[in-house]
Enzyme design. Structure first.
Site, PDB file in Angstrom:
ATOM      1  N   HIS A 252       0.835  -1.491   0.843  1.00  0.00           N
ATOM      2  CA  HIS A 252      -0.230  -0.302   0.078  1.00  0.00           C
ATOM      3  C   HIS A 252       1.008   1.192   0.074  1.00  0.00           C
ATOM      4  CE1 HIS A 252      -3.983  -2.038   0.262  1.00  0.00           C
ATOM      5  NE2 HIS A 252      -3.903  -2.533   1.456  1.00  0.00           N
ATOM      6  N   CYS A 302      -0.041   2.645  -4.616  1.00  0.00           N
ATOM      7  CA  CYS A 302      -0.661   4.123  -5.177  1.00  0.00           C
ATOM      8  C   CYS A 302       0.020   5.360  -4.288  1.00  0.00           C
ATOM      9  CB  CYS A 302      -2.329   4.571  -3.987  1.00  0.00           C
ATOM     10  SG  CYS A 302      -3.044   2.591  -4.670  1.00  0.00           S
TER      11      CYS A 302
END
Length: 439
Positions: A252, A302
């Protein structure tokens, strides 16, 4: 820290960055509980002595009321009493600067033309000193000017072609170390979801870089501190026999303030490591055996939480590709990093290659936006990168292949709506061709 102590540090930042030797005070600050070992390791990863001093002073401002007097004690104990006295005086020392002296322009005297003296009336012969007049250039008529001869023209050197750019040496066996950090399952306290499909990405890239003659090391589900430890261990290795180093991080991600490389990746416990810090471990300052050798970073995470819905173009421009039926994103909200510059900081001059040279960071998405991952097929970025490397590594250089990846990923759509745009921060100085057999 008290406001007045913060102000003193800020006012004297330039003097501290110039004169402070941070390596002398690390042990004292650690023993007094002002910094943890992790914090000191992160400061050390900033690079040069001046960069470490700059980061130390900025971090010191966040460490409570005991930090300032403890810092003064450390300075005195390590022979830097003059800096301690400077800070204790409560204000910056003015630096004397020599006034700028404007040069005086004096025209060069030229003797008067003797021919004109014959026509002069009432010439004072007793005056022995010659009168001076400015010399004017003689202008030739246009028809008298010589025309350039083709035989006399100096030949221009040919413009450098792309194929004359040098290439990195990439023939060592193995070519180098490839570290893959694959974070899949996150602690419940982190509020981060499981990254289903990431193991597919990891398997693809492990096999791909093995086929490109890299020794691949895979680490799974690392906490923030463990990520730093693995990178530190990689930096301490002797890479003299290798030609390259690769780091792949699947996790992440989030936004982070920066001065060179944006973004940050999360450990499975929640805290994040800025990409800026990740690259610092292997730069030319901190890993001497990788100096002048390419360091490649591939980040599948991301860059933020914005979703890109794209814009309309002609149907001839692109060939839309649908995403998977179960696309997920690797995004969480904005975080911050202390790796930023102050207006009072000075630039470090170096007589060698710049610290970030020979580094390329390839991001799965544009900074600020989400990165999509299919839970059954893996992420768009890794799936495309793996295929492009398989099809083109034997003939094309890395930067060319990454442009192909950018183009192909940009044509995919998630849920028929959302888009993704990979990109790179390229500080390579030469072309990079992997070891790959032509088929």
């Amino acid at each position: 820290m008290e406001a007045r102590h913060k102000k003193i540090l800020q006012q004297n930042r330039t003097n501290l960055v110039t004169s402070l030797d941070p390596s002398d005070v690390y042990d004292g600050l650690l023993a007094r509980g002002i910094f943890t070992q992790d914090m000191i390791d992160e400061i050390k990863s900033s690079g040069t002595r001046r960069a470490q001093a700059r980061q130390l002073v900025k971090d010191l401002e966040t460490r409570g009321s005991r930090a300032f007097p403890a810092f003064l004690d450390c300075l005195r104990e390590t022979g830097q009493a003059s800096l301690a006295e400077l800070l204790e005086s409560g204000g910056p020392v003015s630096i004397l600067v020599s006034p700028h002296v404007q040069p005086t322009v004096i025209p060069l005297p030229v003797p008067r033309n003797p021919e004109n003296d014959r026509n002069a009336k009432n010439h004072d012969r007793a005056d022995a000193s010659p009168k001076l007049v400015p010399l004017k250039p003689t202008t030739l008529p246009l028809d008298v000017l010589p025309s350039p001869s083709p035989d006399r023209e100096r030949p221009r050197p040919p413009r450098q072609r792309r194929d004359s750019i040098q290439s990195y040496k990439m023939d060592a066996s193995p070519c180098g170390i490839c570290l893959i950090i694959n974070n899949v399952e996150f602690d419940a306290s982190s509020n981060l979801k499981e990254r289903k499909g990431s193991d597919i990405d990891c398997d693809k890239l492990e096999k791909r870089f093995q086929s490109l003659s890299f020794h691949v090391v895979v680490k799974r589900n690392l906490k923030c501190k463990q990520i730093k430890h693995e990178l530190s261990s990689l930096a301490k290795m002797d890479h003299s026999v290798y030609d390259c180093c690769v780091v792949v991080i699947l996790s992440h991600g989030t936004e982070a303030s920066h001065n060179r490389f944006p973004g940050a990746v999360h450990g499975v416990d929640g805290p994040s490591v800025p990409v800026q810090i990740i690259t610092n471990y292997l730069n030319g300052q901190n890993c001497s055996s990788l100096q002048s050798k390419p360091k490649l970073f591939f980040i599948q995470a991301c860059g933020g939480d914005q979703r890109d819905i794209g814009f309309e173009v002609s149907p001839d421009e692109v060939q839309p590709t649908p995403g998977g039926i179960d696309d997920q994103m690797d995004a969480i909200p904005l975080s911050s990093s202390s790796d930023s510059l102050s207006f009072s900081d000075e630039i470090d001059a170096r007589a060698s290659l710049p610290t970030p040279s020979d580094i390329l960071v390839s991001y799965s998405t544009f900074p600020g936006y989400v990165s999509w991952r299919d839970t059954f097929a893996g992420s768009w970025y890794v799936e495309t990168l793996d295929r492009v490397l398989e099809e083109n590594a034997a003939t094309d250089d890395l930067v060319t292949m990454l442009m192909v990846v950018n183009n192909e990923v940009s044509q995919i759509s998630a849920k028929g709506l959302y888009k993704q745009m990979p990109g790179s921060f390229n500080f390579l100085r030469k072309l990079l061709y992997f070891q790959a057999s032509k088929t």
